[in-house]
Each structure stands twice: as C-alpha cells, then as structure tokens.
Design a protein around this motif. Structure first.
Motif: not given
Lengths: 335, 374
Positions: B51-56
C-alpha cells in the motif's frame, strides 16, 4: 556554607535565593534595559501590525545533538513570528524547574538561549520562575511568548492559491530523528544533528528581495505532513508533492528504516515550507540556497484545485498516495 | 575499503526503473493467466509495503491481494488485552510491551487509556529494555507482555535467559507468541477462500528457515514465494507467483535469499525450544481458536509466568469484536477493508473499532493511510 549546586524549592520561593537565581543567571544572560527595570510588566514601544505567539517546551532529553531545550525555546517562538513575516522583537520567558535540577545545567541552557537570541536580535523583557517539588516536572519546562513587528502583512494560509509552488527549505526530519536517537532505550550512535535554528535571517532575506510569499510555516511537530495537510484544509486546496524532490539525509532515512517511521512525519525545528506564485519560486530557492542551512532548498510540489483537503504524494515510479497526518505517539513497528 | 552507506542497502530495492520493468514483465505474464491470482500476503509488513508504495496501481486487473492474519497486533483477541490491563492495574506492577500494542482496544479500553488512568505501562523498542526496567525497580513486579510471531519469539527467549542468569526475580512474562503455519491452515480451511498463492513472511523465515512453508505448498498446491519487504522484492515475488501460475507449477521459492536459508537461524530456534512449548489452542482475533497456533512457557519456568502467578485476577471471558467490524473477514481474506461499512467512518486510526485499523501493519490502517487516490 557552600552554595547549592541544585535547584531547591527555595529558589522559587520569592525570597533571597530566588532573587539571586534570577539576578545571576537570567538577568546576566538576557541583559537589556527593559528587563533591568524590573517592573511588574515590561513597557514596550510597538508600532503597526504586531504578531503575538506563545509556545511551551517539554523536550526529553533536554540536551541533544545540535541543541538543547533553551535553543529550542528561543528558535521555536522566534520562528513562529518569522513565519508571519514578522521581525521578532520581544520575548517573555517562563521557567518551571524541578527541585534538584543542576544549576550548572540551567546555566548552560540559559547561555544557549542568549546565544540564539542574538541571531534574530530579539530581547527577553520579562519572565517568571517556578520551582516544583521533585517528581512534578521532568527536569525543566520552558514557556516563551513573543511579539514581533509584521514587516510584510498578508502572509497567511488563506492566501494560498491553486498553481502556487511549494518550497521546502532543507532536508527534513532531523530534529525528530535526533531526539529519538538520543532517547534512552534506543542507544543509537549517530552523528545526526537537529536542524534546530532561528529562521528569521533567511526570512528577512526573502522579504528584502521582495519575494511574493503567500504562506510560510515551520514544520515542527507532525513534520511537513502536518503542515501540508493543515494548508490543504485551511485553504481548501489540494497539494501534490514529488517524493524524489524531498531531501532526506541518510541518517534520518536510517532511523526511519529501523523503526518504520516516515521522514515527513518527523519533527523539525529549523525547517520551513513556503507557498508562493510559481514564477517567484526559483528566485526564492536561489536566495535560500545562498543562505546558511538552506543549501538543499527545493521546489517539492504544487498547489492544485483537485483533491481539496488532501496531500498527494507521487512516488518515483508513478504511483501515488495520500500523505496523511501522522497519528498518535510515534511508536516503532513491531516486526 | 570505503564504508558501506545505508543508502546503498536500499536504493537498488526502490529503483524506479527496476520497479517499472518488473511491472511490465508481470503484465506480460499475467496476460497469459487463465484465472485471476488471489495472493495472500500473510505478513502485515508486506501489506504495508504494497500500500505504501502504491504497487496495486502498477499491476493488471487479474492480480489481487488478500491481506492475511500476519500482524501480531491485529490478531490479538480482546480478552488478552483485558488481561494485560488487569495485570497493569495491580499495585506495584509495571507492564512492558512493544510499540503499537498499547493502542489496541480491549473491552475496557486500550493500554494507552489505562496508562492515562495511572497504570505504569511502558512501551519499549526492544524486549531487552524490560531487563533494565526490572533492575531499576527491584521493589516492583515487571511483566513483559510478549507478542509477535516466530520473528520476535527469540528476543523474548533471550530476555528470559538473561533474567534467569541474573536471578532477576521481579521479571515475569505474559506470553502471546503465535505461529504462522497454523494460521495459514485456518485461512485455507475456509471453503469460500479465494486464496490461490502466498507471499511468505520472510522475517519469520529468517528464524525458522524456508522449510516451514513446504507443507503449505504440498497440502494446498499453491505457490509460496518468501519475499523481502522492499518494493522490488515484492514485485519480484509477484512475478515469480504469476510465472508459476502460468506454467501450472506450485512450488516453494525463496526470493529473500539474502537473509533466508532453508534451515533458518538454528541458535534462535534452540533458544525458543529451551523456554517455550506449543499451546493446545489460542484464540485469534477474527479467526477464533486455532489448535497448536501459539506458544507458552515450559512448566519449569512457571515461576515467571504471569498467567499462572496472577491467574485469579485475569479475566478469561472471550470477547468478540464490535458487530459492525469486519476484521475477521478481512483476516480470512473474505473481505477488503473498503468493504467494511465502518471503514473510515466509525472506524479510523484515531477511533479504531477493530485491530486492523490500530496497527500500522494492519490492512485497514494501510488502506486508510495510503489508498484512495482516484
């Protein structure tokens, strides 16, 4: 009888010991004609619009790399005035001292206050001393209140507009990380110093160059995450920031990596954020970079009319997320 | 030789070009998938990274994350928090615990609220800090409220070993150490589960070795890729899972080879075995009782067991979460935080109803903090 080396309750009793403490330590360090009059209140000559602020300082530990509670108490209040475009003039200073506190430590702290005052030219013109029984305070608390002449009226969060550039004055998170590393229990060896500093000299340069500043705020507790979020809500705008443009030193990043914090949530004590018209941004950065302590000043983002009330952080690989207000106590992640 | 800088240790793992290239390869492979991948990241640390790195945002629509029960704070049932609060309320007791634990709501309030009422509750950065507190407070009883998975159990074991060695009689333990593999079994036992791959908790495997996940692979025929916590680690693990799926394989892979071996840290394992044994059952928040899923002190250390010493004062009533809270379904992979009706409304990090919102590793907290940019 030998002079006491520690603060006694009698130092706050209003008698001879208190008079000596105030005369020998406070008056000597903060010497100025208004203070020397020793009236019940300081008589001041104020003209025009005046900024007025107060802050209390309860930091633990009292001494840290790059400063101490005294430096913090002066810089903190002076910076609150500077952020309103006001030249710091007069400060009050209240000490709450725990019985048993070492007098030598108090002298060191007071001398560091006097030294920091020189950087803005402000004077302490009144004060108060209370001594509380052992266990009722954590060593020493300081309250400072300040007034300053507003040199540039209209610097306000309400002046922020979509299209404004957002400038950060230097690398972030140093104060929070320095305090954390100095805390008992962490025992981290580090060269990291707090950014604790008086900001009036650099602000003065910006005002002198007639830079059109819309808003300024020093990013203290809550870090730049708090400042940017407060701005978006107060001005009903959105702010987009680029993660790769936000300077963070390696040691701060290291503390964040170890404990699961984020640098934008950590406190600063000599770092500020400016919102101003895009066309004025580069000139402002140039002035700041020329000034000591701001060599890594950079434009980090833009104010927009999208996502009102939210700060959007853009990652270097194209994803984005909201930069929320930090929450609760700073507690490390568990695993 | 020049000194190694911290920056060098993570810079490569957050390199935008590498991340974008991995995203491109994942998309390419995922286009050949015949069915969607529902991968469970068991560990809250991975949820946080994702979530923190916005991977989705970088991944195709047929790849889904299901956030598993691997956060020690999220899975702690209310009655255990109530027990900690009861211990902290005893005169001359200092309760010591780690990080976020003090914010988790029990049925009578969180430990932070009990601290505000005057209980001596101290969050510490590492278990050994409890040793110093016990030494400095010889007239008090210091109770370490021990939490965490296989990763943190050895640290409690070292604390216990030190206490024994020093003959420090005023240091007791309330043990809540839990185990990952039984939790995976509990998730997979649900007939409705969509999970068909696992991102394995690597810090657990640093201690236990990669071998503990082989039974999962064999039993459920799902890929398990043990993954590091940096964005490149997670993206590489996702790619490995997608490749396995496309090629019809189900294998145990170790992406985190720089820290995980097959056998793990044998010294740490010996220390754990020296002090702990498996409990018959432990109730997990949201998952209910899971057999053999937690540890307790061996009987020879009963003199340090706060659960035994203060048994008469500990509440034992099992207490479920708030009715509206869907933490249980989220931990089972049956719901997404945003499916929960109270998410971001009645339940926020400031006023959490369920523990998934409390911990920075919790799925709801991660969604609340990092997700939602349209």
């Amino acid at each position: 009888m030998a002079k006491p080396t520690q603060i006694q309750l009698s130092h706050g009793g209003g008698g001879r010991e208190m008079a000596e403490l105030i005369g020998k330590i406070f008056f000597d360090a903060f010497d100025n004609p208004i203070l020397r009059r020793e009236e019940d209140a300081a008589a001041l000559n104020l003209s025009g619009q005046t900024a007025f602020t107060t802050d209390s300082f309860t930091v633990a530990p009292l001494f840290f790399q790059g400063g101490d509670i005294g430096k913090l108490a002066i810089a903190g209040t002076v910076n609150d005035l500077a952020m309103m475009g006001a030249e710091p003039q007069y400060l009050s200073c209240g000490f709450i001292i725990e019985e048993g506190f070492e007098i030598d430590k108090l002298k060191t702290i007071v001398s560091s206050m006097a030294k920091e005052l020189e950087k803005s030219g402000a004077h302490i013109v009144c004060g108060d001393t209370k001594v509380v029984p052992k266990g009722c305070a954590d060593g020493l608390f300081i309250n400072t209140t300040g007034v300053g002449r507003i040199v540039r009226p209209g610097i306000s969060v309400r002046a922020i507009q979509p299209g404004d550039a957002v400038i950060l004055s230097r690398d972030i998170g140093r104060h929070g990380a320095a305090i954390l590393t100095a805390r008992e229990g962490l025992e981290l060896e580090s060269e990291l110093t707090s950014d604790c500093a008086t900001l009036w000299p650099v602000v003065q340069q910006l005002l002198a160059a007639n830079i059109d500043i819309h808003a300024m705020r020093d990013a203290t507790r809550g870090g730049i995450a708090a400042v940017l979020n407060e701005w978006t809500k107060a001005a009903n705008v959105g702010i987009d920031v680029e993660e790769k443009l936000i300077p963070v030193c390696d040691e701060v990043r290291g503390v964040c990596e170890l404990y699961g914090f984020e640098p934008w949530d950590l406190a600063n004590e000599g770092t500020f954020v400016i919102a101003l018209p895009k066309q004025a941004a580069e000139a402002a950065v140039e002035i700041m970079q020329r000034h000591g302590g701001c060599d890594s000043a950079a434009i980090i983002g833009t104010v927009s009319d999208e996502h009102a009330g939210k700060v959007v952080l853009h990652s270097p690989w194209g994803s984005k997320r909201y930069l929320e207000l930090p929450q609760g106590e700073l507690l490390p992640r568990i695993c | 030789m020049p000194e190694l800088q911290l920056k060098q240790l993570y810079d490569g793992f957050r390199d935008p070009e590498t991340i974008n290239e991995l995203a491109r390869q994942i998309k390419q492979w995922a286009s050949q998938l015949t069915e969607p991948v529902y991968m469970m990241e068991v560990c809250g640390g991975h949820t946080h990274t994702i979530m923190k790195y916005g991977l989705p945002q970088l991944l195709p629509d047929n790849i889904h994350f299901i956030h598993g029960p691997g956060c020690p704070v999220c899975i702690m049932p209310k009655e255990r928090i109530d027990q900690a609060a009861a211990l902290a309320s005893i005169d001359d007791v200092i309760l010591v615990t780690l990080g976020d634990m003090i914010r988790v709501p029990g049925s009578q309030g969180s430990l932070a609220q009990f601290r505000a009422k005057g209980c001596d509750i101290r969050p510490v950065y590492q278990p050994l800090d409890a040793l110093k507190i016990a030494q400095e407070n010889p007239t008090k009883t210091v109770i370490f409220f021990a939490i965490g998975f296989e990763t943190s159990t050895p640290m409690t074991a070292v604390l216990l070993e030190q206490a024994e060695k020093l003959g420090l009689e005023n240091l007791l333990f309330h043990i809540n150490h839990v185990l990952v593999p039984p939790a995976i079994d509990a998730v997979m036992a649900d007939q409705e589960t969509k999970v068909n791959a696992f991102i394995g908790p690597s810090h657990v495997s640093v201690i236990t070795g990669s071998k503990i996940y082989q039974p999962t692979v064999d039993k459920y025929h799902t890929p398990v890729v043990i993954s590091g916590f940096e964005p490149v680690d997670v993206m590489q693990s996702i790619l490995a899972i997608v490749k396995q799926k496309v090629e019809g394989r189900a294998e145990l892979e170790n992406q985190y080879q720089r820290a995980v071996t097959e056998q793990g840290n044998l010294v740490a394992q010996q220390k754990v075995d020296k002090f702990f044994e498996v409990r018959d059952s432990f109730r997990w928040r949201g998952l209910g009782p899971i057999p053999s899923s937690a540890l307790k002190l061996l009987s020879e250390f009963a003199h340090r067991d706060a659960e035994i010493r203060f048994a008469a004062r500990l509440p034992v009533k099992e207490i479920d979460d708030h009715k509206a809270c869907q933490c249980g379904d989220i931990l089972r992979g049956k719901a997404n935080p945003k499916d929960c009706k109270v998410f971001g409304r009645g339940c926020t990090p400031q006023t959490p109803l369920g523990s998934c919102m409390v911990s920075s590793e919790g799925a709801c907290n991660a969604y609340y903090r990092y997700a939602g940019v349209e």
